[in-house]
Design a protein around this motif. Structure first.
Motif, PDB file in Angstrom:
ATOM      1  N   GLU A   4       0.741  -1.138   0.045  1.00  0.00           N
ATOM      2  CA  GLU A   4      -0.031   0.121   0.049  1.00  0.00           C
ATOM      3  C   GLU A   4       0.678   1.213  -0.028  1.00  0.00           C
ATOM      4  O   GLU A   4       0.753   2.371   0.884  1.00  0.00           O
ATOM      5  CB  GLU A   4      -0.962   0.022   1.083  1.00  0.00           C
ATOM      6  CG  GLU A   4      -2.100  -1.247   0.862  1.00  0.00           C
ATOM      7  CD  GLU A   4      -3.187  -1.111   2.193  1.00  0.00           C
ATOM      8  OE1 GLU A   4      -3.364   0.314   2.744  1.00  0.00           O
ATOM      9  OE2 GLU A   4      -3.705  -1.950   2.294  1.00  0.00           O
ATOM     10  N   LYS A  50       2.715   2.262   3.332  1.00  0.00           N
ATOM     11  CA  LYS A  50       2.098   2.288   4.420  1.00  0.00           C
ATOM     12  C   LYS A  50       2.031   1.133   5.336  1.00  0.00           C
ATOM     13  O   LYS A  50       1.632   1.269   6.384  1.00  0.00           O
ATOM     14  CB  LYS A  50       0.353   2.839   4.135  1.00  0.00           C
ATOM     15  CG  LYS A  50       0.349   4.005   3.285  1.00  0.00           C
ATOM     16  CD  LYS A  50      -0.842   4.273   2.961  1.00  0.00           C
ATOM     17  CE  LYS A  50      -0.940   5.533   2.281  1.00  0.00           C
ATOM     18  NZ  LYS A  50      -2.566   5.683   1.678  1.00  0.00           N
ATOM     19  N   PHE A  63       1.511  -1.756  10.278  1.00  0.00           N
ATOM     20  CA  PHE A  63       1.151  -0.434   9.960  1.00  0.00           C
ATOM     21  C   PHE A  63       2.648   0.256  10.199  1.00  0.00           C
ATOM     22  O   PHE A  63       3.131   0.010  11.227  1.00  0.00           O
ATOM     23  CB  PHE A  63       0.219   0.216  10.898  1.00  0.00           C
ATOM     24  CG  PHE A  63      -1.249  -0.143  10.638  1.00  0.00           C
ATOM     25  CD1 PHE A  63      -1.925   0.048   9.514  1.00  0.00           C
ATOM     26  CD2 PHE A  63      -1.784  -1.084  11.338  1.00  0.00           C
ATOM     27  CE1 PHE A  63      -3.203  -0.163   9.031  1.00  0.00           C
ATOM     28  CE2 PHE A  63      -3.247  -1.578  11.174  1.00  0.00           C
ATOM     29  CZ  PHE A  63      -3.942  -1.179  10.013  1.00  0.00           C
ATOM     30  N   SER A  84       4.941   7.480  10.264  1.00  0.00           N
ATOM     31  CA  SER A  84       5.576   8.281   9.399  1.00  0.00           C
ATOM     32  C   SER A  84       7.203   8.304   9.420  1.00  0.00           C
ATOM     33  O   SER A  84       7.643   8.573   8.348  1.00  0.00           O
ATOM     34  CB  SER A  84       5.054   9.567   9.691  1.00  0.00           C
ATOM     35  OG  SER A  84       5.428  10.115  10.802  1.00  0.00           O
ATOM     36  N   GLU A 105       8.424   5.426   9.523  1.00  0.00           N
ATOM     37  CA  GLU A 105       8.911   4.166   8.933  1.00  0.00           C
ATOM     38  C   GLU A 105       9.017   3.272  10.155  1.00  0.00           C
ATOM     39  O   GLU A 105       9.612   2.013   9.999  1.00  0.00           O
ATOM     40  CB  GLU A 105       9.816   4.087   8.062  1.00  0.00           C
ATOM     41  CG  GLU A 105       9.656   4.995   6.640  1.00  0.00           C
ATOM     42  CD  GLU A 105      10.690   4.809   5.718  1.00  0.00           C
ATOM     43  OE1 GLU A 105      11.680   4.044   5.867  1.00  0.00           O
ATOM     44  OE2 GLU A 105      10.522   5.527   4.605  1.00  0.00           O
TER      45      GLU A 105
END
Length: 68
Positions: free
Chosen positions: A6, A9, A44, A47, A49
Motif C-alpha cells: 500500500e 503504508k 502499519f 511516518s 517508517e
C-alpha cells in the motif's frame, strides 16, 4: 523476507520452513509427509517508517500426509 504494501503504508515480514519425514519407497513409487511452519505479520508503518500495530498475523503450521 521483508516487503512493503500500500505505497509504503504497510510492511510485511514473512518466513517459512518446510520439513519432510517418513519417506517410504515401494514398487508403486514413494510417499512422504511434509510439515510447513509459516511466520508472517503485516504492520502499519508510522511516518518515521517504524513498525506500529499489527494489521494481520498469519503464523501457522500445516501438515500434509503422504498416502499409499
Amino acid at each position: 523476507m521483508i516487503y512493503q504494501l500500500e505505497e509504503g503504508k504497510l510492511e510485511g515480514v514473512y518466513s517459512d520452513e518446510i520439513f519432510f519425514s517418513n519417506l517410504v519407497q515401494s514398487e508403486h513409487g514413494f510417499r512422504f509427509d511434509m510439515t510447513t511452519v509459516t511466520c508472517g505479520k503485516i504492520y502499519f508503518l508510522a511516518s518515521d517508517e517504524r513498525r506500529g500495530k499489527v494489521k494481520k498475523d498469519f503464523n501457522g503450521v500445516k501438515a500434509y500426509f503422504g498416502t499409499s
